[in-house]
Enzyme design. Structure first.
Site, PDB file in Angstrom:
ATOM      1  N   LEU A   1       0.860  -1.185   0.000  1.00  0.00           N
ATOM      2  CA  LEU A   1       0.000   0.000   0.000  1.00  0.00           C
ATOM      3  C   LEU A   1       0.900   1.240   0.000  1.00  0.00           C
ATOM      4  CD1 LEU A   1      -2.644  -1.199   2.600  1.00  0.00           C
ATOM      5  CD2 LEU A   1      -2.709  -1.392   0.096  1.00  0.00           C
ATOM      6  N   HIS A   2       1.346   1.623  -1.178  1.00  0.00           N
ATOM      7  CA  HIS A   2       2.366   2.671  -1.281  1.00  0.00           C
ATOM      8  C   HIS A   2       1.847   4.032  -0.801  1.00  0.00           C
ATOM      9  CE1 HIS A   2       4.862  -0.149  -3.463  1.00  0.00           C
ATOM     10  NE2 HIS A   2       3.936  -0.293  -4.388  1.00  0.00           N
TER      11      HIS A   2
END
Length: 306
Positions: free
Chosen positions: A239-240
């Site tokens: 989940l950048h």
């Protein structure tokens, strides 16, 4: 609003994980989001701008303006990553249409906001290429100097890249913009792949989000599941972009290092790679460690209305 409220503008190119990050900010009582500026990145500017409006419509926040920004990098051809984010940029997940039409000229809008608001009162939460921020620095340096803090997802230090051997998408999409921003003397925190790849959602995580019945959580679950469909291998997905909101809200979950960062401005496949260069680099605060379990817990709580 309290003294600890984070008043911010989100600069973004939605984008699956951008959408999750935006929904986090809109769901958290910590943030007061003043506007969403868009940039071409994950997909073209018309689609990223429409998607920003769609995300706000899902959250019932048509009061927050969307302002269209840079349609292309400063001097390069952009990437096309529709194979990851889908032709609509949101993995085919259903969102309502924008409640209100977007405004135009993100750089002028940002400059006006920063000059009207108290100096040091506004954060910029950057989830895409830094083209808009670089243009702000070049065209309105006084306004740019009034930013309290820029928190940007981008780059890789010790980790491999995701669009080149060492290059990460957001920086590689517009290396010249990143170089301008890093040299501008802004209070900057860079959140690279070194930490974002540690914050990973499993199918059990998305199932738990969906079970809450909260619209933001369910939409986030669908978005993350779309990542599973568009990429292969592994039991989890990074989940950048949500890490930007997580850092803004709970910087104690991260460990910062000040590093002399230089951007590769060449034409090779590693254009946009970050070099730790004590002669040519600019001192930047870089998040290098994260308490991933607590970060995921906070994200789920916010998306679920907690």
């Amino acid at each position: 609003m309290t003294d600890t409220t984070i008043r911010a503008v989100i600069d973004t190119d939605p984008g699956i994980d951008d959408a999750v990050a935006i929904l986090h900010a809109l769901s958290s009582p910590v943030f007061d989001i003043l506007g969403v500026t868009t940039v071409a990145g994950n997909i073209g500017i018309e689609t990223t701008t429409r998607n920003a409006g769609r995300i706000l419509a899902l959250a019932g926040r048509g009061d927050i303006p969307v302002i269209a920004g840079a349609p292309a990098p400063l001097s390069r051809k952009g990437f096309d990553v529709a194979d990851i984010h889908g032709n609509d940029g949101l993995g085919g997940v259903r969102f309502p249409e924008p409640a209100v039409p977007p405004l135009s000229d993100a750089v002028e809008w940002l400059a006006g906001l920063l000059m009207r608001e108290p100096e040091g009162g506004i954060d910029i939460l950057a989830l895409g290429p830094l083209t808009n921020i670089a243009r702000l620095v070049g065209e309105h340096p006084e306004a740019a100097g009034r930013i309290r803090r820029l928190i940007a997802m981008g780059g890789a230090v010790d980790e491999p890249g995701n669009v080149g051997p060492r290059a990460e998408f957001n920086i590689a999409a517009d290396p010249e913009a990143a170089d301008i921003v890093f040299r501008a003397g802004l209070e900057t925190v860079l959140v690279p792949l070194d930490v974002t790849r540690k914050v990973r959602a499993t199918r059990a995580y998305t199932a738990a989000l969906r079970e809450t019945g909260v619209a933001a959580a369910a939409a986030s679950a669908d978005l993350i599941d779309a990542y599973f469909l568009s990429t292969s291998g592994g039991e989890s997905r990074p989940l950048h972009d949500p890490c930007v909101m997580l850092f803004a809200e709970r910087k104690d979950l991260f460990r910062l290092e000040t590093l002399p960062i230089a951007v590769d401005l060449g034409e090779a496949p590693d254009a946009g790679a970050l070099d730790v260069d004590r002669k040519a680099g600019t001192a930047i605060a870089v998040a290098m460690k994260v308490d991933s379990a607590k970060a995921l817990e906070l994200l789920a709580a916010r998306l679920s209305g907690g």
